[in-house]
Design a protein around this motif. Structure first.
Motif, PDB file in Angstrom:
ATOM      1  N   GLU A 112       0.895  -1.157  -0.026  1.00  0.00           N
ATOM      2  CA  GLU A 112       0.088  -0.045  -0.063  1.00  0.00           C
ATOM      3  C   GLU A 112       0.897   1.301   0.058  1.00  0.00           C
ATOM      4  OE1 GLU A 112      -3.762   2.147   2.512  1.00  0.00           O
ATOM      5  OE2 GLU A 112      -2.741   0.272   3.218  1.00  0.00           O
ATOM      6  N   GLN A 113       1.886   1.243   0.821  1.00  0.00           N
ATOM      7  CA  GLN A 113       2.762   2.438   0.833  1.00  0.00           C
ATOM      8  C   GLN A 113       3.585   2.624  -0.491  1.00  0.00           C
ATOM      9  OE1 GLN A 113       2.929   4.829   3.482  1.00  0.00           O
ATOM     10  NE2 GLN A 113       4.122   5.824   1.636  1.00  0.00           N
ATOM     11  N   ARG A 114       3.925   1.617  -1.123  1.00  0.00           N
ATOM     12  CA  ARG A 114       4.597   1.871  -2.418  1.00  0.00           C
ATOM     13  C   ARG A 114       3.617   2.102  -3.117  1.00  0.00           C
ATOM     14  NH1 ARG A 114       9.849   1.812  -3.924  1.00  0.00           N
ATOM     15  NH2 ARG A 114      10.784   0.054  -2.720  1.00  0.00           N
ATOM     16  N   LEU A 115       2.495   1.816  -3.303  1.00  0.00           N
ATOM     17  CA  LEU A 115       1.397   2.166  -4.277  1.00  0.00           C
ATOM     18  C   LEU A 115       1.145   3.727  -4.054  1.00  0.00           C
ATOM     19  CD1 LEU A 115      -1.085  -0.759  -4.452  1.00  0.00           C
ATOM     20  CD2 LEU A 115       0.330   0.281  -6.368  1.00  0.00           C
ATOM     21  N   ILE A 116       1.036   3.998  -2.960  1.00  0.00           N
ATOM     22  CA  ILE A 116       1.002   5.487  -2.640  1.00  0.00           C
ATOM     23  C   ILE A 116       2.105   6.504  -3.249  1.00  0.00           C
ATOM     24  CG2 ILE A 116       0.801   7.486  -0.778  1.00  0.00           C
ATOM     25  CD1 ILE A 116      -0.713   5.167   0.852  1.00  0.00           C
ATOM     26  N   THR A 117       3.304   6.004  -2.915  1.00  0.00           N
ATOM     27  CA  THR A 117       4.690   6.603  -3.405  1.00  0.00           C
ATOM     28  C   THR A 117       4.543   6.495  -5.026  1.00  0.00           C
ATOM     29  OG1 THR A 117       5.659   5.968  -1.573  1.00  0.00           O
ATOM     30  CG2 THR A 117       7.175   6.448  -3.598  1.00  0.00           C
ATOM     31  N   GLN A 217      13.956   7.744  -7.503  1.00  0.00           N
ATOM     32  CA  GLN A 217      13.701   6.985  -6.233  1.00  0.00           C
ATOM     33  C   GLN A 217      12.373   6.285  -6.203  1.00  0.00           C
ATOM     34  OE1 GLN A 217      14.747   9.366  -2.738  1.00  0.00           O
ATOM     35  NE2 GLN A 217      16.967   9.017  -3.277  1.00  0.00           N
ATOM     36  N   THR A 218      11.457   6.641  -7.173  1.00  0.00           N
ATOM     37  CA  THR A 218      10.033   6.200  -7.363  1.00  0.00           C
ATOM     38  C   THR A 218      10.008   4.995  -8.427  1.00  0.00           C
ATOM     39  OG1 THR A 218       9.454   8.820  -6.853  1.00  0.00           O
ATOM     40  CG2 THR A 218       7.646   7.067  -7.542  1.00  0.00           C
ATOM     41  N   TRP A 219      10.281   4.077  -7.995  1.00  0.00           N
ATOM     42  CA  TRP A 219      10.217   2.743  -8.778  1.00  0.00           C
ATOM     43  C   TRP A 219       9.841   1.697  -8.336  1.00  0.00           C
ATOM     44  CZ3 TRP A 219      13.602  -1.303  -8.157  1.00  0.00           C
ATOM     45  CH2 TRP A 219      14.687  -1.159  -7.158  1.00  0.00           C
ATOM     46  N   CYS A 220       9.455   0.555  -8.880  1.00  0.00           N
ATOM     47  CA  CYS A 220       9.293  -0.795  -8.081  1.00  0.00           C
ATOM     48  C   CYS A 220       9.758  -1.822  -9.060  1.00  0.00           C
ATOM     49  CB  CYS A 220       7.693  -0.919  -8.022  1.00  0.00           C
ATOM     50  SG  CYS A 220       6.797  -1.481  -9.370  1.00  0.00           S
ATOM     51  N   ALA A 240      -0.184  -1.724 -13.445  1.00  0.00           N
ATOM     52  CA  ALA A 240      -0.883  -0.752 -13.965  1.00  0.00           C
ATOM     53  C   ALA A 240      -2.339  -0.774 -13.397  1.00  0.00           C
ATOM     54  CB  ALA A 240      -1.210  -0.950 -15.586  1.00  0.00           C
ATOM     55  N   GLU A 241      -3.117  -1.805 -13.194  1.00  0.00           N
ATOM     56  CA  GLU A 241      -4.308  -2.031 -12.628  1.00  0.00           C
ATOM     57  C   GLU A 241      -4.365  -1.527 -11.180  1.00  0.00           C
ATOM     58  OE1 GLU A 241      -5.746  -6.067 -13.161  1.00  0.00           O
ATOM     59  OE2 GLU A 241      -6.560  -5.162 -15.389  1.00  0.00           O
ATOM     60  N   LEU A 242      -3.449  -1.783 -10.470  1.00  0.00           N
ATOM     61  CA  LEU A 242      -3.232  -1.331  -9.045  1.00  0.00           C
ATOM     62  C   LEU A 242      -3.043   0.233  -9.022  1.00  0.00           C
ATOM     63  CD1 LEU A 242      -1.468  -4.271  -7.370  1.00  0.00           C
ATOM     64  CD2 LEU A 242      -3.628  -3.732  -7.060  1.00  0.00           C
ATOM     65  N   LEU A 243      -2.047   0.645  -9.944  1.00  0.00           N
ATOM     66  CA  LEU A 243      -1.796   2.319  -9.706  1.00  0.00           C
ATOM     67  C   LEU A 243      -3.001   2.719 -10.348  1.00  0.00           C
ATOM     68  CD1 LEU A 243       1.834   2.335 -11.485  1.00  0.00           C
ATOM     69  CD2 LEU A 243       1.103   2.990  -9.286  1.00  0.00           C
ATOM     70  N   VAL A 244      -3.764   2.400 -11.284  1.00  0.00           N
ATOM     71  CA  VAL A 244      -4.915   3.192 -11.487  1.00  0.00           C
ATOM     72  C   VAL A 244      -5.966   3.387 -10.335  1.00  0.00           C
ATOM     73  CG1 VAL A 244      -7.204   3.169 -12.891  1.00  0.00           C
ATOM     74  CG2 VAL A 244      -4.891   2.914 -14.064  1.00  0.00           C
ATOM     75  N   ALA A 245      -6.081   2.257  -9.595  1.00  0.00           N
ATOM     76  CA  ALA A 245      -6.978   2.216  -8.458  1.00  0.00           C
ATOM     77  C   ALA A 245      -6.561   3.214  -7.432  1.00  0.00           C
ATOM     78  CB  ALA A 245      -7.086   0.713  -7.829  1.00  0.00           C
ATOM     79  N   GLN A 246      -5.148   3.298  -7.132  1.00  0.00           N
ATOM     80  CA  GLN A 246      -4.690   3.895  -6.167  1.00  0.00           C
ATOM     81  C   GLN A 246      -4.751   5.610  -6.328  1.00  0.00           C
ATOM     82  OE1 GLN A 246      -3.591   3.288  -2.913  1.00  0.00           O
ATOM     83  NE2 GLN A 246      -3.650   5.568  -2.812  1.00  0.00           N
TER      84      GLN A 246
END
Length: 281
Positions: A112-117, A217-220, A240-246
């Motif tokens: 969750e924290q990585r997705l927010i970032t 620094q913003t990578w996964c 991509a789908e998780l990023l759109v939801a976030q």
């Protein structure tokens, strides 16, 4: 900061020997956590001073300092389901098992924290530029489709018109770049050029030694399994789908109102086929 992040931050300064050491310890951190300087030097086919220089280049006082940090990190990783699954992998893992493992890894990496970032510069950027290598293009299409429905000024950049499309890129914009080894020249060189322009880079890639990880620094990190002769698109599509939801969560009412307007336009233009299957079929 994790070992992956430390290596990503230093990757452009690593020598070929140090990159070989980095690849070795990333593949199996237990070598670093529980082996001696000599053990690691032998496995990397290098000298003990090279191992010490590698540790100092990552910002540690020496090998012992690096080792104690990695031991603490590893004790946490070994308790996670995705790490246990990876410990069981072999080079003959069937495609189904490899895909399943990559899904677990993707969910583990995209906390969750990585997705927010990752999502914050996408939600806040003036223009969003999406670039991709060939095998990760499915993720780029999914991200573009989803983002374009919840916010304006989202652009999918295709290779043959990169220069023309990005001529208006500027500080305050965000570029989301998908690419994995073997890296596509256009996506990497374009990401570098955008970073030099002051565009925020969000990188979806395959590890801290990726040329994209050195730009931001913003990578996964996603694990990309081979399915037959080709790389799987599933991890990049999941990301991509998780990023759109976030991003929807971060945009809140703005995204909901935009989707409502879009739905009204679909209805006004009779976009979708009004079809109900007959029960007697």
């Amino acid at each position: 900061m994790s070992l992956q992040d430390l290596i990503a931050q230093a990757s452009q300064r690593l020598t070929p020997t140090e990159r070989r050491i980095a690849k070795l310890v990333l593949e199996d951190p237990t070598i670093l956590a529980f082996g001696t300087v000599s053990d690691l030097a032998d496995l990397a086919n290098t000298s003990r001073p090279s191992i010490v220089r590698f540790a100092t280049k990552l910002g540690f006082d020496g090998y012992t300092d690096l080792q104690s940090t990695i031991r603490s990190e590893l004790s946490l990783q070994l308790s996670s389901p995705s790490q246990r699954i990876r410990q069981q992998e072999t080079t003959t893992t069937p495609a189904r098992a490899a895909i399943e493992d990559s899904i677990h890894q993707c969910l583990g990496a995209l906390t969750e924290q990585r997705l927010i970032t990752l999502a914050t510069p996408i939600a806040n950027g003036k223009n969003i530029w999406i670039l991709s290598g060939e095998t990760s293009m499915a993720g780029a299409y999914v991200l573009h489709s989803g983002l374009a429905m919840i916010r304006p000024d989202v652009h999918l950049v295709v290779e043959h018109s990169t220069g023309r499309e990005l001529s208006s890129a500027a500080p305050g914009d965000t570029a989301v770049v998908f690419d994995f080894a073997r890296y596509r020249r256009n996506s990497i060189t374009t990401a570098r050029a955008l970073a030099e322009l002051g565009v925020d880079i969000v990188a979806i890639t395959d590890g801290p030694l990726s040329p994209l990880a050195a730009l931001t620094q913003t990578w996964c990190e996603l694990k990309i399994p081979a399915v037959g002769p080709f790389d799987s698109s599933i991890p990049s599509v999941m990301a991509a789908e998780l990023l759109v939801a976030q991003v929807v969560n971060q945009l809140g009412d703005y995204a909901r109102k935009r989707i409502d307007r879009l739905e009204s336009l679909w209805q006004a233009t009779d976009t979708f086929l009004n079809y109900r299957p007959r029960r007697d079929r």
